[in-house]
Design a protein around this motif. Structure first.
Motif, mmCIF file in Angstrom:
data_model
loop_
_atom_site.group_PDB
_atom_site.id
_atom_site.type_symbol
_atom_site.label_atom_id
_atom_site.label_comp_id
_atom_site.label_asym_id
_atom_site.label_seq_id
_atom_site.Cartn_x
_atom_site.Cartn_y
_atom_site.Cartn_z
ATOM 1 N N UNK A 1 -20.028 51.103 21.037
ATOM 2 C CA UNK A 1 -20.936 51.024 19.894
ATOM 3 C C UNK A 1 -21.285 49.617 19.465
ATOM 4 N N UNK A 2 -20.638 48.606 20.031
ATOM 5 C CA UNK A 2 -20.899 47.211 19.657
ATOM 6 C C UNK A 2 -22.073 46.679 20.477
ATOM 7 N N UNK A 3 -23.033 46.066 19.794
ATOM 8 C CA UNK A 3 -24.160 45.438 20.498
ATOM 9 C C UNK A 3 -23.767 44.065 21.029
ATOM 10 N N UNK A 4 -24.205 43.747 22.221
ATOM 11 C CA UNK A 4 -24.144 42.380 22.758
ATOM 12 C C UNK A 4 -25.540 41.796 22.577
ATOM 13 N N UNK B 1 -34.313 46.469 13.268
ATOM 14 C CA UNK B 1 -33.960 47.688 14.001
ATOM 15 C C UNK B 1 -32.451 47.869 14.080
ATOM 16 N N UNK B 2 -31.720 46.760 14.241
ATOM 17 C CA UNK B 2 -30.259 46.850 14.249
ATOM 18 C C UNK B 2 -29.754 47.406 12.915
ATOM 19 N N UNK B 3 -30.353 46.943 11.810
ATOM 20 C CA UNK B 3 -29.944 47.440 10.493
ATOM 21 C C UNK B 3 -30.323 48.907 10.291
ATOM 22 N N UNK B 4 -31.293 49.376 11.064
ATOM 23 C CA UNK B 4 -31.665 50.795 11.020
ATOM 24 C C UNK B 4 -30.820 51.630 11.975
ATOM 25 N N UNK B 5 -29.855 50.992 12.640
ATOM 26 C CA UNK B 5 -28.967 51.714 13.532
ATOM 27 C C UNK B 5 -29.540 52.009 14.896
ATOM 28 N N UNK B 6 -30.627 51.352 15.259
ATOM 29 C CA UNK B 6 -31.278 51.641 16.537
ATOM 30 C C UNK B 6 -30.653 50.845 17.680
ATOM 31 N N UNK C 1 -30.207 48.113 -0.142
ATOM 32 C CA UNK C 1 -29.756 49.495 0.029
ATOM 33 C C UNK C 1 -28.323 49.559 0.539
ATOM 34 N N UNK C 2 -27.569 48.470 0.293
ATOM 35 C CA UNK C 2 -26.162 48.412 0.671
ATOM 36 C C UNK C 2 -25.927 48.531 2.176
ATOM 37 N N UNK C 3 -26.950 48.274 2.961
ATOM 38 C CA UNK C 3 -26.744 48.210 4.406
ATOM 39 C C UNK C 3 -25.965 46.938 4.731
ATOM 40 N N UNK C 4 -25.056 47.051 5.672
ATOM 41 C CA UNK C 4 -24.331 45.855 6.073
ATOM 42 C C UNK C 4 -24.037 45.904 7.575
ATOM 43 N N UNK C 5 -23.888 44.720 8.124
ATOM 44 C CA UNK C 5 -23.597 44.572 9.547
ATOM 45 C C UNK C 5 -22.629 43.416 9.712
ATOM 46 N N UNK D 1 -27.678 38.335 23.080
ATOM 47 C CA UNK D 1 -27.936 36.931 23.433
ATOM 48 C C UNK D 1 -28.800 36.283 22.343
ATOM 49 N N UNK D 2 -28.479 35.080 21.931
ATOM 50 C CA UNK D 2 -29.216 34.441 20.837
ATOM 51 C C UNK D 2 -30.683 34.261 21.185
ATOM 52 N N UNK D 3 -31.011 34.132 22.467
ATOM 53 C CA UNK D 3 -32.405 33.999 22.883
ATOM 54 C C UNK D 3 -33.187 35.293 22.840
ATOM 55 N N UNK D 4 -32.553 36.392 22.396
ATOM 56 C CA UNK D 4 -33.234 37.681 22.210
ATOM 57 C C UNK D 4 -33.339 38.071 20.743
ATOM 58 N N UNK D 5 -32.541 37.449 19.887
ATOM 59 C CA UNK D 5 -32.469 37.889 18.493
ATOM 60 C C UNK D 5 -33.703 37.452 17.717
#
Length: 416
Positions: A405-408, A144-149, A350-354, A410-414
């Motif tokens: 626009x920056x996401x925070x 979802x992060x890669x989809x910009x959500x 698809x050349x998506x990057x983060x 927590x590693x326990x959510x990823x």
């Protein structure tokens, strides 16, 4: 029989079997390759344990292929002739998903081993991520992060002490319920086997003390772009740097055993004229290997916050790589000559990057976000897409997208 915990690799294996005649699963010993492959295999041949099966390769090789497919040849590198036999079977049968090979050591290139192109699909497995082991909720999805959500989550369920244990015990399936003392003994034995058996079997029969010192040096250098010249000095000690050929031979052996997992330098087109640095950032395939090589536990990490930050970064990078693999993605690092850096740049299909910064202390999130925004402004978006996500991955707290626009995260959510 132990209960099988689903792996992210299950999905990838199923997809690869549906389009190719054979799938090769590679990864370090004890990361779960055999257990994952056994979930779908109808015939299992353990080449490392079954001397009769190895003998059949010379006496009656056709008998090895009489079982119901998919046929799993476990630890295929022990009997490397099986590669060409499987390749021929794939050609003759012209069917999908008939064979799985697992390997915990990558053999050297062999002129007698034909290319597997068009017959074999190759996938890598690592030890378990926090999501797979049940220590991450996965509510902040990389997909979802890669989809910009926008993603939100709460990572307070993973305490500081829990996080330390996850670094020390790692993602090895055999250690998920182990206490720290048992895990440290298990990992010490694992590395002893590497030094005394696995690497010598690959043709490196030199001083085992050098290899132990190399593991220690890599443990101290986790998350850092340690140069070969510095590694050579650390390994040689008072005797002076070891020879370049010896060092690169050891590093090659560790890579072929799937124990190292360095981040190459991402080299985008930048608006800045600063020269990009190209040295890889050093990581092991699992965060537990660094502390094990240094013979330290959670108490020592707790007493050294700087070192703990690097070992936490190693855990995050492992998980990012596992999740990225579903998207045919890779994780690199970025550094320039002015000291600017980004811990992880994830490039997917698809050349998506983060881009992600890793900050153990949630109080450092602002600094991480500022670094990411500065970096993103300097990427030439006329040649690259805009980043799908900028994120600071931290140890605990609430997750979500900030006003900048920056996401925070927590590693326990990823999760994937």
């Amino acid at each position: 029989m132990a209960t099988y915990l689903p792996r992210i690799a299950d999905q990838e294996l199923e997809a690869r079997l549906s389009v190719m005649g054979a799938v090769l699963i590679e990864g370090p010993k004890a990361c779960g390759k055999t257990a994952t492959a056994s979930q779908v295999a109808n015939t299992i041949i353990r080449l490392d344990e079954d001397a009769a099966a190895r003998a059949q390769l010379d006496l009656d090789p056709q008998a090895l292929f009489a079982g119901e497919p998919p046929i799993l040849f476990d630890e295929w590198q022990v009997a490397p002739d099986i590669w060409n036999r499987v390749r021929r079977q794939v050609d003759d049968r012209a069917e999908k998903g008939h064979f799985i090979l697992t390997g915990s050591a990558r053999p050297r290139d062999d002129a007698n081993r034909h290319s597997g192109a068009g017959r074999f699909s190759v996938m890598q497995m690592r030890p378990m991520s926090l999501f797979e082991s049940g220590h991450s909720t996965g509510e902040m999805s990389l997909a979802s992060l890669l989809d910009g959500e926008r993603q939100t989550g709460l990572g307070t369920h993973l305490s500081f002490d829990d996080l330390l244990r996850r670094i020390i015990t790692g993602g090895w399936p055999e250690l998920l319920d182990a206490d720290e003392d048992f895990a440290r003994d298990w990992l010490a034995d694992y590395l002893r086997q590497v030094v005394e058996v696995d690497v010598p079997e690959m043709g490196h029969r030199r001083n085992p003390g050098n290899l132990r010192r190399l593991l220690e040096a890599l443990g101290r250098g986790v998350g850092q772009p340690v140069k070969l010249s510095d590694l050579a000095k650390d390994v040689g000690g008072d005797g002076g740097p070891i020879a370049y050929e010896t060092l690169t031979g050891y590093l090659d052996a560790l890579a072929r055993l799937w124990l190292t997992d360095d981040s190459a330098a991402w080299r985008p087109h930048m608006r800045s004229r600063a020269r990009l640095r190209t040295a890889p950032v050093r990581y092991f395939v699992d965060p537990s290997i660094g502390p094990a090589a240094l013979n330290i536990g959670s108490a020592e990490l707790k007493a050294d916050p700087l070192a703990l930050g690097f070992h936490f970064e190693a855990l995050v990078i492992r998980d990012l790589r596992i999740y990225a693999q579903l998207h045919r993605g890779r994780v690199d690092s970025w550094r320039d000559e002015n000291g600017n850096e980004v811990d992880a740049v994830l490039t997917a299909r698809d050349n998506k990057w983060a881009a992600f910064e890793v900050k153990l202390n949630p109080r450092d999130v602002d600094a991480g976000a500022a670094s990411l925004l500065k970096f993103a402004r300097n990427v030439d978006t006329d040649r690259h897409k805009e980043p799908a996500c900028l994120g600071v991955i931290t140890s605990t707290g609430a997750g979500g997208r900030r006003p900048d626009g920056v996401h925070v995260i927590p590693i326990g959510c990823l999760g994937p």
